[in-house]
Design a protein around this motif. Structure first.
Motif, mmCIF file in Angstrom:
data_model
loop_
_atom_site.group_PDB
_atom_site.id
_atom_site.type_symbol
_atom_site.label_atom_id
_atom_site.label_comp_id
_atom_site.label_asym_id
_atom_site.label_seq_id
_atom_site.Cartn_x
_atom_site.Cartn_y
_atom_site.Cartn_z
ATOM 1 N N THR A 250 -0.169 14.871 -23.342
ATOM 2 C CA THR A 250 -1.537 14.377 -23.148
ATOM 3 C C THR A 250 -1.862 14.178 -21.663
ATOM 4 N N SER A 251 -3.158 14.166 -21.370
ATOM 5 C CA SER A 251 -3.624 13.915 -20.007
ATOM 6 C C SER A 251 -3.200 12.521 -19.550
ATOM 7 N N MET A 252 -3.157 11.556 -20.494
ATOM 8 C CA MET A 252 -2.785 10.191 -20.141
ATOM 9 C C MET A 252 -1.336 10.131 -19.654
ATOM 10 N N TRP A 253 -0.453 10.790 -20.392
ATOM 11 C CA TRP A 253 0.965 10.823 -20.026
ATOM 12 C C TRP A 253 1.128 11.443 -18.639
ATOM 13 N N SER A 254 0.420 12.534 -18.421
ATOM 14 C CA SER A 254 0.512 13.251 -17.145
ATOM 15 C C SER A 254 0.032 12.376 -15.983
ATOM 16 N N ALA A 255 -1.050 11.630 -16.209
ATOM 17 C CA ALA A 255 -1.627 10.800 -15.145
ATOM 18 C C ALA A 255 -0.688 9.655 -14.767
ATOM 19 N N ILE A 256 -0.082 9.021 -15.772
ATOM 20 C CA ILE A 256 0.827 7.913 -15.481
ATOM 21 C C ILE A 256 2.095 8.452 -14.795
ATOM 22 N N THR A 257 2.557 9.613 -15.259
ATOM 23 C CA THR A 257 3.762 10.205 -14.682
ATOM 24 C C THR A 257 3.566 10.522 -13.195
ATOM 25 N N ALA A 258 2.349 10.888 -12.832
ATOM 26 C CA ALA A 258 2.067 11.178 -11.417
ATOM 27 C C ALA A 258 2.287 9.943 -10.539
ATOM 28 N N VAL A 259 2.060 8.751 -11.098
ATOM 29 C CA VAL A 259 2.338 7.518 -10.354
ATOM 30 C C VAL A 259 3.844 7.296 -10.259
ATOM 31 N N CYS B 17 -3.140 5.200 -11.025
ATOM 32 C CA CYS B 17 -3.682 5.957 -12.166
ATOM 33 C C CYS B 17 -4.914 5.248 -12.698
ATOM 34 N N VAL B 18 -6.002 5.986 -12.929
ATOM 35 C CA VAL B 18 -7.222 5.427 -13.542
ATOM 36 C C VAL B 18 -7.481 6.176 -14.841
ATOM 37 N N SER B 19 -7.708 5.429 -15.923
ATOM 38 C CA SER B 19 -7.980 6.074 -17.206
ATOM 39 C C SER B 19 -9.114 5.366 -17.928
ATOM 40 N N CYS B 20 -9.977 6.140 -18.618
ATOM 41 C CA CYS B 20 -11.030 5.553 -19.459
ATOM 42 C C CYS B 20 -10.598 5.523 -20.923
ATOM 43 N N GLY B 21 -9.325 5.831 -21.187
ATOM 44 C CA GLY B 21 -8.894 6.022 -22.580
ATOM 45 C C GLY B 21 -8.512 4.737 -23.294
ATOM 46 N N ASN B 22 -7.932 4.932 -24.453
ATOM 47 C CA ASN B 22 -7.418 3.921 -25.380
ATOM 48 C C ASN B 22 -6.519 2.898 -24.669
ATOM 49 N N THR B 23 -6.955 1.628 -24.616
ATOM 50 C CA THR B 23 -6.227 0.595 -23.859
ATOM 51 C C THR B 23 -4.796 0.374 -24.368
ATOM 52 N N GLY B 24 -4.659 0.269 -25.689
ATOM 53 C CA GLY B 24 -3.339 0.008 -26.260
ATOM 54 C C GLY B 24 -2.363 1.121 -25.922
ATOM 55 N N ALA B 25 -2.816 2.384 -26.040
ATOM 56 C CA ALA B 25 -1.968 3.530 -25.743
ATOM 57 C C ALA B 25 -1.636 3.569 -24.252
ATOM 58 N N LEU B 26 -2.619 3.253 -23.423
ATOM 59 C CA LEU B 26 -2.412 3.287 -21.966
ATOM 60 C C LEU B 26 -1.363 2.253 -21.557
ATOM 61 N N MET B 27 -1.458 1.056 -22.135
ATOM 62 C CA MET B 27 -0.487 0.020 -21.797
ATOM 63 C C MET B 27 0.905 0.392 -22.314
ATOM 64 N N ALA B 28 0.997 0.865 -23.560
ATOM 65 C CA ALA B 28 2.303 1.208 -24.145
ATOM 66 C C ALA B 28 2.971 2.320 -23.338
ATOM 67 N N MET B 29 2.180 3.346 -22.997
ATOM 68 C CA MET B 29 2.719 4.483 -22.246
ATOM 69 C C MET B 29 3.100 4.069 -20.828
ATOM 70 N N SER B 30 2.272 3.224 -20.213
ATOM 71 C CA SER B 30 2.569 2.761 -18.849
ATOM 72 C C SER B 30 3.870 1.965 -18.820
ATOM 73 N N MET B 31 4.076 1.130 -19.845
ATOM 74 C CA MET B 31 5.310 0.342 -19.896
ATOM 75 C C MET B 31 6.513 1.250 -20.058
ATOM 76 N N LEU B 32 6.343 2.290 -20.876
ATOM 77 C CA LEU B 32 7.455 3.216 -21.130
ATOM 78 C C LEU B 32 7.794 4.026 -19.878
ATOM 79 N N ILE B 33 6.770 4.543 -19.203
ATOM 80 C CA ILE B 33 6.998 5.443 -18.066
ATOM 81 C C ILE B 33 7.313 4.664 -16.782
ATOM 82 N N LEU B 34 6.540 3.612 -16.518
ATOM 83 C CA LEU B 34 6.690 2.917 -15.226
ATOM 84 C C LEU B 34 7.684 1.755 -15.301
ATOM 85 N N ARG B 35 7.889 1.216 -16.471
ATOM 86 C CA ARG B 35 8.780 0.065 -16.697
ATOM 87 C C ARG B 35 8.200 -1.202 -16.079
#
Lengths: 350, 350
Positions: free
Chosen positions: A73-82, A90-108
């Motif tokens: 997904t574009s969200m995964w790609s954007a967080i990974t770039a950070v 990373c700036v996203s207009c998407g689903n808040t719950g998914a953004l937080m869960a993915m950010s925690m997983l990728i960025l820790r």
């Protein structure tokens, strides 16, 4: 790709932001065939890199689904770039719950942070026109230690995002008297008071809902359930009043003339309380900066979120916050031991 | 005696209420030597009985103190008048915590009610211009059973206080999706849904903070901590916007002219969202009606609280609510057993 208005609004906002911030550059994550024509139309191709992503996180997707199936997904790609350092924020207009869960997983999470939080700006009577409130809804719970961490992170954000040297911190409660509120709030009250000197903030004690827009506090600390309800209640109230105001001015021929005469003043007022200008919930407590823009953000809202991102990126905010929390963890541990003793004493005397 | 503006504002409000409600009479509780001249000045002595009380509950008194030492206060006397049947409804501008504690002690809770609640009116886009929210701060906690009771009591209030035959009930949460929110909210969601048919209300499910002023719900159910924060956040937001609006209209010569032209429309708007017109938090779940007026209520606010009291008294509201909860207790018990099973099943599948 995640906004309610689609990528066209996002690229329009990006163009407007880039025009005002000549040193900024952007990486756009999403379907290349959709994004390329939009970027060319706005003539910003020389400052924008597009990373093609086949999938998009839907607003209805559950975080658990996303974590299993979201890698394209574009969200995964954007967080990974950070994570990789390609992007500062990373700036996203998407689903808040998914953004937080993915950010925690990728960025820790930053060491010492148990629950990350979302900080939002609140239009206020303070000198800078805004207060900060956190948590605005990252988690539905917060215990006493989380609330202390929120005070420290909120202070760091107010310092770096808003330029306040010594922010005033308040803890949201149903009354300002010390005996009021839930047990964890009374303990948090002691912990935050004990950490104020070493954390270089001023603790003003308990505050109430009507203090959120007041000029006696800069950072309001609360759990994500209460914070989210308060945020949406404020939005709902503002919407009710705007629509009543519009109705009042459309009510008669005379009132329409009055509205025309007062146009400039009303526009100034609108700008002052316009939620688009304060668009951007900042995720605090992760190794990297992520900003959640409102899903329904229009180009003005998107540009505001990007401007905030640029400010935080230039300040090296995420590194500063991590350092602050790391130092504070040891201090907080001390404060907690002191605080817990004081709290249990005061609980007995209650 | 309890208002911030002293007994003069209360007697002025009483006079204005009595002028509009020719069949109403009042008992005033407080220091006779203070009250008699005020009542004479307003020429309402023939419709007002004064009961002399030497003491006054202070805003800073703790409920526990009051319960021990409060028997000679005007507040105690006013609640006791409801208990003995001398009065139909008690209205007080005093200390909320003390008023609730004393009301519970003197009037006792209705059978089947664990936690009484305070219901408040919320300016809204609904046909009647108001929604009801409870609990606005009687208790800082509410479990699943309390939330179900709040739904039943709120329905009864909407029916008797606002004339809505089949109120729409919503449960306040941080999202409308069924998987969101705290555990007790998910169970309450099942319980309230199961009770809707027999309770003769429409359950619309979870609502968010921005739905408080919306036209898709009549009764919003939440715990007293969240409700109190939401209420004060709404007030704070409305105050921020009013003061910004005043500033905008004082900004230039032209805008002052515009304000003069739009005067009637602006007054209409002001009246619509004027918190004084919705003054009065109604205590629900006691054997007798008690209304908490805002401490800072002016005569208009006091008159509004008295008008609400008169409406509830004429409807025999408190008896109707008790009957409704008594019938519902048995039904709720059933619903709870059903609901608990469903909830534990859905918790597993989560």
């Amino acid at each position: 790709m995640g906004g309610d208005k689609g990528p066209a609004a996002i690229v329009a906002g990006l163009a407007s932001f880039l025009a005002k911030d000549p040193s900024a550059r952007a990486i756009l994550h999403g379907r290349e065939q959709d994004l390329t024509p939009l970027v060319n139309k706005r003539r910003i191709a020389d400052r924008v890199e597009i990373r093609d992503c086949p999938d998009v996180v839907q607003m209805t997707d559950k975080p658990s689904q996303i974590l299993r199936q979201g890698k394209k997904t574009s969200m995964w790609s954007a967080i990974t770039a950070v994570k990789t350092g390609d992007a500062d924020v990373c700036v996203s207009c998407g689903n808040t719950g998914a953004l937080m869960a993915m950010s925690m997983l990728i960025l820790r999470k930053v060491d010492g942070v148990n629950r990350p939080a979302i900080a939002c700006m609140w239009p206020s009577m303070s000198a800078g026109n805004f207060n900060v409130m956190l948590d605005a809804g990252a988690d539905i719970r917060a215990d006493q230690d989380d609330l202390l961490t929120y005070a420290l992170m909120g202070t760091s954000y107010a310092r770096n995002g808003m330029g306040l040297a010594r922010p005033r911190v308040g803890l949201l409660n149903v009354g300002v008297e010390e005996h009021k509120g839930r047990a964890e709030l009374k303990v948090a009250h002691e912990l935050i008071a004990a950490a104020a000197d070493r954390g270089d903030f001023e603790y003003i004690g308990f505050v109430e809902g009507n203090d959120l827009p007041s000029d006696r506090v800069d950072v309001i600390v609360t759990d994500g359930f209460t914070g989210n309800v308060a945020l949406k209640t404020g939005e709902g109230t503002a919407n009710l009043i705007s629509s009543a105001l519009r109705e009042a001015f459309n009510n008669s021929f005379l009132s329409r003339i009055a509205a025309a005469i007062a146009y400039t003043s009303l526009q100034r007022l609108k700008k002052r309380i316009d939620p688009r200008r304060v668009n951007g919930g900042v995720f605090l407590g992760l190794n990297g900066s992520v900003i959640k823009s409102h899903g329904s953000a229009d180009p003005t809202g998107v540009a505001a979120a990007l401007a905030l991102a640029s400010r935080l990126g230039k300040n090296g905010f995420s590194q500063k916050l991590a350092a602050r929390v790391a130092t504070a963890t040891a201090l907080a541990q001390d404060a907690q031991n002191d605080g817990a003793e004081t709290a249990s004493t005061s609980a007995k005397s209650e």
